[in-house]
Design an enzyme around this catalytic site. Structure first.
Site, PDB file in Angstrom:
ATOM      1  CG  HIS A  56      -1.768  -1.007   1.510  1.00 20.42           C
ATOM      2  ND1 HIS A  56      -1.440  -2.156   2.171  1.00 20.42           N
ATOM      3  CD2 HIS A  56      -3.076  -1.121   1.183  1.00 20.42           C
ATOM      4  CE1 HIS A  56      -2.500  -2.941   2.234  1.00 20.42           C
ATOM      5  NE2 HIS A  56      -3.504  -2.349   1.636  1.00 20.42           N
ATOM      6  CG  ASP A  59       1.683  -1.250   3.416  1.00 27.84           C
ATOM      7  OD1 ASP A  59       0.914  -0.900   4.319  1.00 27.84           O
ATOM      8  OD2 ASP A  59       1.406  -2.122   2.552  1.00 27.84           O
ATOM      9  CG  MET A  90      -1.054  -5.661  -6.504  1.00 30.13           C
ATOM     10  SD  MET A  90      -1.194  -4.930  -4.856  1.00 30.13           S
ATOM     11  CE  MET A  90      -1.661  -6.341  -3.878  1.00 30.13           C
ATOM     12  CD  GLU A 183      -8.514  -8.113  -1.364  1.00 32.84           C
ATOM     13  OE1 GLU A 183      -7.538  -7.470  -1.821  1.00 32.84           O
ATOM     14  OE2 GLU A 183      -8.498  -8.670  -0.252  1.00 32.84           O
ATOM     15  CE  LYS A 185     -12.598  -8.576   5.505  1.00 31.87           C
ATOM     16  NZ  LYS A 185     -11.507  -7.918   6.263  1.00 31.87           N
ATOM     17  CD  GLU A 219      -7.954 -11.954   1.880  1.00 26.43           C
ATOM     18  OE1 GLU A 219      -7.431 -10.913   1.445  1.00 26.43           O
ATOM     19  OE2 GLU A 219      -8.205 -12.159   3.080  1.00 26.43           O
ATOM     20  CG  HIS A 222     -11.685 -11.167   1.812  1.00 27.63           C
ATOM     21  ND1 HIS A 222     -11.221 -10.042   1.200  1.00 27.63           N
ATOM     22  CD2 HIS A 222     -11.047 -11.213   3.016  1.00 27.63           C
ATOM     23  CE1 HIS A 222     -10.345  -9.442   1.987  1.00 27.63           C
ATOM     24  NE2 HIS A 222     -10.211 -10.144   3.095  1.00 27.63           N
ATOM     25  CG  ASP A 247      -5.052 -10.803  -1.768  1.00 30.42           C
ATOM     26  OD1 ASP A 247      -4.050 -10.666  -2.516  1.00 30.42           O
ATOM     27  OD2 ASP A 247      -5.607  -9.850  -1.194  1.00 30.42           O
ATOM     28  CG  ASP A 257     -10.041 -10.974   6.729  1.00 31.31           C
ATOM     29  OD1 ASP A 257      -9.836 -12.076   6.209  1.00 31.31           O
ATOM     30  OD2 ASP A 257      -9.540  -9.907   6.311  1.00 31.31           O
ATOM     31  CG  ASP A 259      -6.149 -11.676   6.572  1.00 33.10           C
ATOM     32  OD1 ASP A 259      -6.885 -12.075   5.655  1.00 33.10           O
ATOM     33  OD2 ASP A 259      -6.114 -10.479   6.938  1.00 33.10           O
ATOM     34  CG  ASP A 293      -3.939 -10.030   2.131  1.00 28.77           C
ATOM     35  OD1 ASP A 293      -3.240  -9.630   3.086  1.00 28.77           O
ATOM     36  OD2 ASP A 293      -5.023  -9.502   1.819  1.00 28.77           O
TER      37      ASP A 293
HETATM   38  C1  GLT Z   1      -5.978  -5.358   4.096  1.00 28.04           C
HETATM   39  C2  GLT Z   1      -7.035  -6.329   3.675  1.00 28.04           C
HETATM   40  C3  GLT Z   1      -6.623  -7.159   2.547  1.00 28.04           C
HETATM   41  C4  GLT Z   1      -6.379  -6.394   1.290  1.00 28.04           C
HETATM   42  C5  GLT Z   1      -5.248  -5.463   1.404  1.00 28.04           C
HETATM   43  C6  GLT Z   1      -5.155  -4.632   0.148  1.00 28.04           C
HETATM   44  S1  GLT Z   1      -5.285  -4.511   2.819  1.00 28.04           S
HETATM   45  O1  GLT Z   1      -4.949  -6.012   4.774  1.00 28.04           O
HETATM   46  O2  GLT Z   1      -7.369  -7.153   4.788  1.00 28.04           O
HETATM   47  O3  GLT Z   1      -7.502  -8.197   2.283  1.00 28.04           O
HETATM   48  O4  GLT Z   1      -6.057  -7.282   0.280  1.00 28.04           O
HETATM   49  O5  GLT Z   1      -5.702  -3.392   0.290  1.00 28.04           O
HETATM   50 MN    MN Z   2      -6.674  -9.309   0.601  1.00 29.95          MN
HETATM   51 MN    MN Z   3      -8.383 -10.867   4.565  1.00 27.05          MN
END
Ligand code: GLT
Ligand code: MN
Ligand code: MN
Length: 394
Positions: A56, A59, A90, A183, A185, A219, A222, A247, A257, A259, A293
């Site tokens: 980002h 970041d 990216m 993306e 979510k 993702e 998501h 992702d 979420d 991750d 991600d």
């Molecule tokens: C954030 C989010 C991710 C996105 C990122 C890109 S930022 O961490 O949870 O799923 O992909 O903006």
């Molecule tokens: Mn993501």
């Molecule tokens: Mn996520």
């Protein structure tokens, strides 16, 4: 000890600065790990065998940094990339952290906030281009509501479209051939986020002025949060030629979420996803970067972060190997061939309408009793998937 599953740059594995750089804060407690400076992340990822790093704008460059400070930071980062042989495929824009975006960025009811979001995104695209990024991800984390009393969702969709059309037109005018990856979510941080799934995004993209520039960035977490199939989302995107980025992570269905490290939950889902991306089955694979991600458990120190990163990449490669074995199995191929067989030449009649096809379909001997007789042997097929996945008998 190195083995065949150790990652190498040719595998095209990438991580976001925000992933390995995640300091382990959550809504109930503060950070538990020190900040790893971006240049050190680059060095660490190169050591771990990654191909690239994504980011980002914020970041790397603090929000509100002066032009001189920005240039210095970008130059230092570029030096680290070239020292360690990493690329930036990216770049994305943080349109969610600053309080100005508390009620959305591209979908804020306040047109000045939407204008600010556009300006910030254009600057982030420019930085991405300076770093060599051909893909820009758009994750609309704040594009949503807690209450639908706030605005008509149709306004939100219209403003979202206007902003993307604006950015596409501006980018084209600069002569850049960027690709935008949207993306989805369903929720978090907003109560409901607009365009909640990859399927919603795929339709929305078709309504954009420059839809050819836009694809998706699905993702795992998501799609899995609401219990949907990531494999189906990715397959639909691939079928539409819209899988611009991905992702990879892991998630328990129905949770926040998470991750998590790729492959650490729903191993079978991950197996079929990797099979799709690697193209070991019926269709060609995906040739873009394999982006993780995800972030390390809050229990980890910095050494644990690198265990996490290596784990994501190794798990991907292990699953790719398992997928190759599955698709090379003669029994698997036989079951698939039996189910797809067309001994009476029916499939071509279904491929398009014509009066002749219409008549031929009416003339077919189609007895539902007979057609419902054969078992499909999917129990056996799925057991074979399970055994290949766990490496039994191979
Ligand atoms: C954030 C989010 C991710 C996105 C990122 C890109 S930022 O961490 O949870 O799923 O992909 O903006
Ligand atoms: Mn993501
Ligand atoms: Mn996520």
């Amino acid at each position: 000890m190195a083995d065949a599953f150790d990652p190498v740059p040719a595998d095209q594995f990438t991580f976001g600065l925000w992933t390995v750089g995640n300091p382990g804060a959550d809504p109930f407690g503060p950070r538990v790990r020190p900040t790893i400076p971006p240049t050190e992340i680059v060095a660490g990822l190169a050591r771990a065998g990654a191909y690239g790093v994504n980011l980002h704008d914020n970041d790397l460059i603090p929000f509100g940094a002066s032009a001189a400070e920005r240039d210095r930071i970008v130059a230092e980062f570029k030096q680290a990339l070239s020292d360690h042989g990493l690329v930036v495929p990216m770049a994305t824009t943080n349109l969610f952290s600053h309080p100005v975006f508390r009620d959305g960025a591209f979908t804020s009811s306040d047109p000045r906030v939407r204008a600010f979001a556009l300006r910030k995104t254009m600057a982030a695209i420019e930085t991405g281009i300076e770093l060599g990024a051909g893909i820009n991800v758009f994750w609309g984390g704040r594009e949503g509501v807690e209450t639908d009393a706030a605005r008509d969702c149709r306004d939100a969709i219209k403003w979202y479209r206007e902003c993307l059309d604006f950015l596409c037109a501006w980018t084209k005018e600069q002569g850049w051939s960027q690709r935008f990856a949207l993306e989805a979510k369903p929720n978090e941080p907003r109560g409901d986020i607009y365009l909640a799934t990859t399927g919603h995004m795929l339709h929305f993209i078709e309504t954009l002025e420059h839809s050819e520039m836009c694809g998706v960035n699905p993702e795992v977490a998501h799609e899995n949060m609401p219990g949907l199939s990531m494999v189906h989302a990715v397959a639909q995107a691939m079928e539409a030629d819209k899988l611009f980025h991905i992702d990879l992570n892991a998630q328990k269905i129905g949770r926040y979420d998470q991750d998590l490290r790729f492959g650490s939950e729903d191993v079978k889902g991950a197996f079929f996803l990797v099979r799709l991306l690697e193209g070991t089955g019926a269709y060609p694979g995906y040739d873009g970067p394999r982006h993780f991600d995800a972030h390390a458990y809050r229990t980890e120190d910095v050494a644990g972060v690198w265990d996490f990163a290596r784990g994501c990449m190794r798990s991907y490669k292990i699953l790719a190997e398992r997928a190759r074995c599955f698709d090379a199995d003669a029994e698997v191929q036989q079951i698939l061939a039996d189910n797809h067989a067309d001994p009476y030449g029916v499939a071509p009649l279904l491929s398009s309408y014509s009066p002749a096809h219409h008549q031929a379909i009416l003339d077919l001997d189609l007895d539902p009793e007979t057609l419902s007789q054969p078992g499909r042997r999917y129990e056996r097929l799925d057991q074979l998937a399970f055994e290949h996945l766990l490496g039994v008998g191979v």
